[in-house]
Design a protein around this motif. Sequence first.
Motif, PDB file in Angstrom:
ATOM      1  N   ASN A  84       0.823  -1.217   0.123  1.00 49.58           N
ATOM      2  CA  ASN A  84       0.042   0.052  -0.003  1.00 49.58           C
ATOM      3  C   ASN A  84       1.032   1.211   0.090  1.00 49.58           C
ATOM      4  O   ASN A  84       1.435   1.485   0.894  1.00 49.58           O
ATOM      5  CB  ASN A  84      -0.850   0.008   0.992  1.00 49.58           C
ATOM      6  CG  ASN A  84      -1.949   1.330   1.099  1.00 49.58           C
ATOM      7  OD1 ASN A  84      -2.208   1.867   0.029  1.00 49.58           O
ATOM      8  ND2 ASN A  84      -2.363   1.529   2.393  1.00 49.58           N
ATOM      9  N   ASN A  85       1.106   2.120  -1.026  1.00 47.78           N
ATOM     10  CA  ASN A  85       1.971   2.960  -1.287  1.00 47.78           C
ATOM     11  C   ASN A  85       1.300   4.133  -0.943  1.00 47.78           C
ATOM     12  O   ASN A  85       0.030   4.607  -1.342  1.00 47.78           O
ATOM     13  CB  ASN A  85       2.442   3.030  -2.775  1.00 47.78           C
ATOM     14  CG  ASN A  85       3.345   4.077  -2.896  1.00 47.78           C
ATOM     15  OD1 ASN A  85       4.285   4.592  -2.100  1.00 47.78           O
ATOM     16  ND2 ASN A  85       3.401   4.682  -4.135  1.00 47.78           N
ATOM     17  N   THR A  86       2.056   5.046   0.009  1.00 49.75           N
ATOM     18  CA  THR A  86       1.465   6.459   0.541  1.00 49.75           C
ATOM     19  C   THR A  86       2.071   7.633  -0.053  1.00 49.75           C
ATOM     20  O   THR A  86       1.606   8.720   0.092  1.00 49.75           O
ATOM     21  CB  THR A  86       1.562   6.472   2.040  1.00 49.75           C
ATOM     22  OG1 THR A  86       2.943   6.062   2.344  1.00 49.75           O
ATOM     23  CG2 THR A  86       0.958   5.153   2.598  1.00 49.75           C
ATOM     24  N   LEU A  87       2.890   7.168  -1.034  1.00 45.00           N
ATOM     25  CA  LEU A  87       3.750   8.561  -1.609  1.00 45.00           C
ATOM     26  C   LEU A  87       3.905   8.484  -3.180  1.00 45.00           C
ATOM     27  O   LEU A  87       4.284   7.204  -3.624  1.00 45.00           O
ATOM     28  CB  LEU A  87       5.116   8.755  -0.885  1.00 45.00           C
ATOM     29  CG  LEU A  87       6.070   9.858  -1.641  1.00 45.00           C
ATOM     30  CD1 LEU A  87       5.244  10.887  -1.281  1.00 45.00           C
ATOM     31  CD2 LEU A  87       7.222   9.531  -1.203  1.00 45.00           C
ATOM     32  N   ALA A  97       2.216   4.781  -8.178  1.00 45.83           N
ATOM     33  CA  ALA A  97       1.078   5.646  -7.883  1.00 45.83           C
ATOM     34  C   ALA A  97       0.603   5.375  -6.301  1.00 45.83           C
ATOM     35  O   ALA A  97       0.975   4.308  -5.762  1.00 45.83           O
ATOM     36  CB  ALA A  97       0.081   5.533  -8.697  1.00 45.83           C
ATOM     37  N   GLU A  98       0.015   6.061  -5.662  1.00 49.93           N
ATOM     38  CA  GLU A  98      -0.505   6.102  -4.338  1.00 49.93           C
ATOM     39  C   GLU A  98      -1.536   4.829  -4.469  1.00 49.93           C
ATOM     40  O   GLU A  98      -2.246   4.626  -5.394  1.00 49.93           O
ATOM     41  CB  GLU A  98      -1.065   7.192  -3.799  1.00 49.93           C
ATOM     42  CG  GLU A  98      -0.202   8.254  -3.328  1.00 49.93           C
ATOM     43  CD  GLU A  98      -0.986   9.510  -2.515  1.00 49.93           C
ATOM     44  OE1 GLU A  98      -1.869   9.090  -1.864  1.00 49.93           O
ATOM     45  OE2 GLU A  98      -0.407  10.585  -2.826  1.00 49.93           O
ATOM     46  N   GLY A  99      -1.666   4.198  -3.472  1.00 52.02           N
ATOM     47  CA  GLY A  99      -2.620   3.029  -3.422  1.00 52.02           C
ATOM     48  C   GLY A  99      -2.005   1.559  -3.501  1.00 52.02           C
ATOM     49  O   GLY A  99      -0.809   1.443  -3.318  1.00 52.02           O
ATOM     50  N   LEU A 100      -2.771   0.476  -3.564  1.00 54.17           N
ATOM     51  CA  LEU A 100      -2.475  -0.652  -3.528  1.00 54.17           C
ATOM     52  C   LEU A 100      -1.616  -0.908  -4.859  1.00 54.17           C
ATOM     53  O   LEU A 100      -2.089  -0.660  -6.039  1.00 54.17           O
ATOM     54  CB  LEU A 100      -3.455  -1.850  -3.658  1.00 54.17           C
ATOM     55  CG  LEU A 100      -4.080  -1.883  -2.323  1.00 54.17           C
ATOM     56  CD1 LEU A 100      -5.571  -2.877  -2.379  1.00 54.17           C
ATOM     57  CD2 LEU A 100      -3.165  -2.601  -1.073  1.00 54.17           C
ATOM     58  N   LEU A 101      -0.321  -1.587  -4.774  1.00 53.99           N
ATOM     59  CA  LEU A 101       0.501  -1.906  -5.946  1.00 53.99           C
ATOM     60  C   LEU A 101       0.872  -3.259  -5.665  1.00 53.99           C
ATOM     61  O   LEU A 101       1.238  -3.742  -4.936  1.00 53.99           O
ATOM     62  CB  LEU A 101       1.698  -0.923  -5.955  1.00 53.99           C
ATOM     63  CG  LEU A 101       1.456   0.634  -6.042  1.00 53.99           C
ATOM     64  CD1 LEU A 101       2.889   1.173  -5.942  1.00 53.99           C
ATOM     65  CD2 LEU A 101       0.878   1.071  -7.339  1.00 53.99           C
ATOM     66  N   PHE A 111      11.425   0.512  -5.408  1.00 52.63           N
ATOM     67  CA  PHE A 111      10.409   1.006  -4.596  1.00 52.63           C
ATOM     68  C   PHE A 111      11.031   1.391  -3.147  1.00 52.63           C
ATOM     69  O   PHE A 111      10.783   1.994  -2.401  1.00 52.63           O
ATOM     70  CB  PHE A 111       9.098   0.106  -4.431  1.00 52.63           C
ATOM     71  CG  PHE A 111       8.138   0.504  -3.305  1.00 52.63           C
ATOM     72  CD1 PHE A 111       7.116   1.516  -3.521  1.00 52.63           C
ATOM     73  CD2 PHE A 111       8.052  -0.060  -2.206  1.00 52.63           C
ATOM     74  CE1 PHE A 111       6.294   1.679  -2.732  1.00 52.63           C
ATOM     75  CE2 PHE A 111       7.235   0.239  -1.176  1.00 52.63           C
ATOM     76  CZ  PHE A 111       6.087   1.391  -1.530  1.00 52.63           C
ATOM     77  N   SER A 112      11.946   0.082  -2.754  1.00 55.31           N
ATOM     78  CA  SER A 112      12.303   0.120  -1.574  1.00 55.31           C
ATOM     79  C   SER A 112      13.738   0.957  -1.206  1.00 55.31           C
ATOM     80  O   SER A 112      14.184   1.219  -0.322  1.00 55.31           O
ATOM     81  CB  SER A 112      12.713  -1.356  -1.054  1.00 55.31           C
ATOM     82  OG  SER A 112      13.576  -1.925  -1.812  1.00 55.31           O
ATOM     83  N   GLY A 124      11.623   7.419   5.478  1.00 57.38           N
ATOM     84  CA  GLY A 124      10.639   7.068   4.385  1.00 57.38           C
ATOM     85  C   GLY A 124      11.032   5.587   3.820  1.00 57.38           C
ATOM     86  O   GLY A 124      10.203   4.573   3.265  1.00 57.38           O
ATOM     87  N   ARG A 125      12.435   5.414   3.346  1.00 53.81           N
ATOM     88  CA  ARG A 125      12.900   4.339   2.664  1.00 53.81           C
ATOM     89  C   ARG A 125      12.984   3.084   3.482  1.00 53.81           C
ATOM     90  O   ARG A 125      12.478   2.124   3.065  1.00 53.81           O
ATOM     91  CB  ARG A 125      14.113   4.464   2.250  1.00 53.81           C
ATOM     92  CG  ARG A 125      14.901   3.354   1.551  1.00 53.81           C
ATOM     93  CD  ARG A 125      16.225   3.746   0.891  1.00 53.81           C
ATOM     94  NE  ARG A 125      17.414   4.256   1.905  1.00 53.81           N
ATOM     95  CZ  ARG A 125      18.535   4.500   1.584  1.00 53.81           C
ATOM     96  NH1 ARG A 125      18.970   4.358   0.136  1.00 53.81           N
ATOM     97  NH2 ARG A 125      19.335   4.700   2.454  1.00 53.81           N
ATOM     98  N   GLU A 126      13.045   3.202   5.032  1.00 54.08           N
ATOM     99  CA  GLU A 126      13.170   2.174   5.638  1.00 54.08           C
ATOM    100  C   GLU A 126      11.650   1.683   5.834  1.00 54.08           C
ATOM    101  O   GLU A 126      11.655   0.472   6.295  1.00 54.08           O
ATOM    102  CB  GLU A 126      13.655   2.654   7.085  1.00 54.08           C
ATOM    103  CG  GLU A 126      15.051   2.912   7.099  1.00 54.08           C
ATOM    104  CD  GLU A 126      15.708   3.620   8.326  1.00 54.08           C
ATOM    105  OE1 GLU A 126      14.926   3.667   9.335  1.00 54.08           O
ATOM    106  OE2 GLU A 126      16.839   3.887   8.474  1.00 54.08           O
ATOM    107  N   ALA A 127      10.771   2.734   5.689  1.00 53.82           N
ATOM    108  CA  ALA A 127       9.392   2.238   5.888  1.00 53.82           C
ATOM    109  C   ALA A 127       8.900   1.266   4.742  1.00 53.82           C
ATOM    110  O   ALA A 127       8.148   0.303   4.985  1.00 53.82           O
ATOM    111  CB  ALA A 127       8.413   3.274   6.168  1.00 53.82           C
TER     112      ALA A 127
END
Length: 221
Positions: A84-87, A97-101, A111-112, A124-127
């Motif tokens: 679930n991407n928040t950014l 994009a924001e949302g489920l990926l 992504f990470s 943010g990267r650690e999260a």
Amino acid sequence: SLMVMTVNPTKHTTKIISIPRDTRTEIVGKNKIDKINHAFAFGGVQMTVNTVEKFLNIPIDYYVEVNMEGFRDIVDAIGGVEVNNTLDFTNDGVHFAEGLLNLNGKDALSFSRMRYEDPQGDFGREARQRQIIEAVINKGKSIETLVGYKDILESIDKNVLTNFTLQEMFDIQKDYREASENIEQKQLLGAGTMIKGIYYYQVPEKNRLLLSNELREQLGL
């Protein structure tokens, strides 16, 4: 990146903790105060394990060292992961994009790894890294994934070092499965500081003790 995972099969709880690479602490076996990620450069996995054990005052029973190729291949071997991407951001030419990926290994790695577009930087990267790990755990406990375990083992053979035996992997998957239903992600709280011209992430002693005591309680220590 450095993470610690604690699992209690009786309480059915799992905690994933990110330790910022610049965290200032004693490097066990080197007799010096330095950035925690330097333990690996000085003495490999064992010095890292010893340093983290002292820093958090908990035993580290197992380790998994994964390089970038292994990270990518593990995600591909289990058929990708959902996060679930928040950014909303773009990295390596890929738009997240924001949302489920649904991410394959290459995109999960991208992504990470992104941090420069993230207002939280390394945190943010650690999260996002913890998100991927949790997604791998959730996917890895499925029956479908177990059926394809040979592909998974082949994918990590050259890119992962661990002291888990094959039997221990199966035992933990079987006996600790319910603990994966309750995963809590934790961030080690501190602040950046400059000491003699060098940047460190300084963790106040009270914060270190709070996290240490929380983990020790979870582990029944």
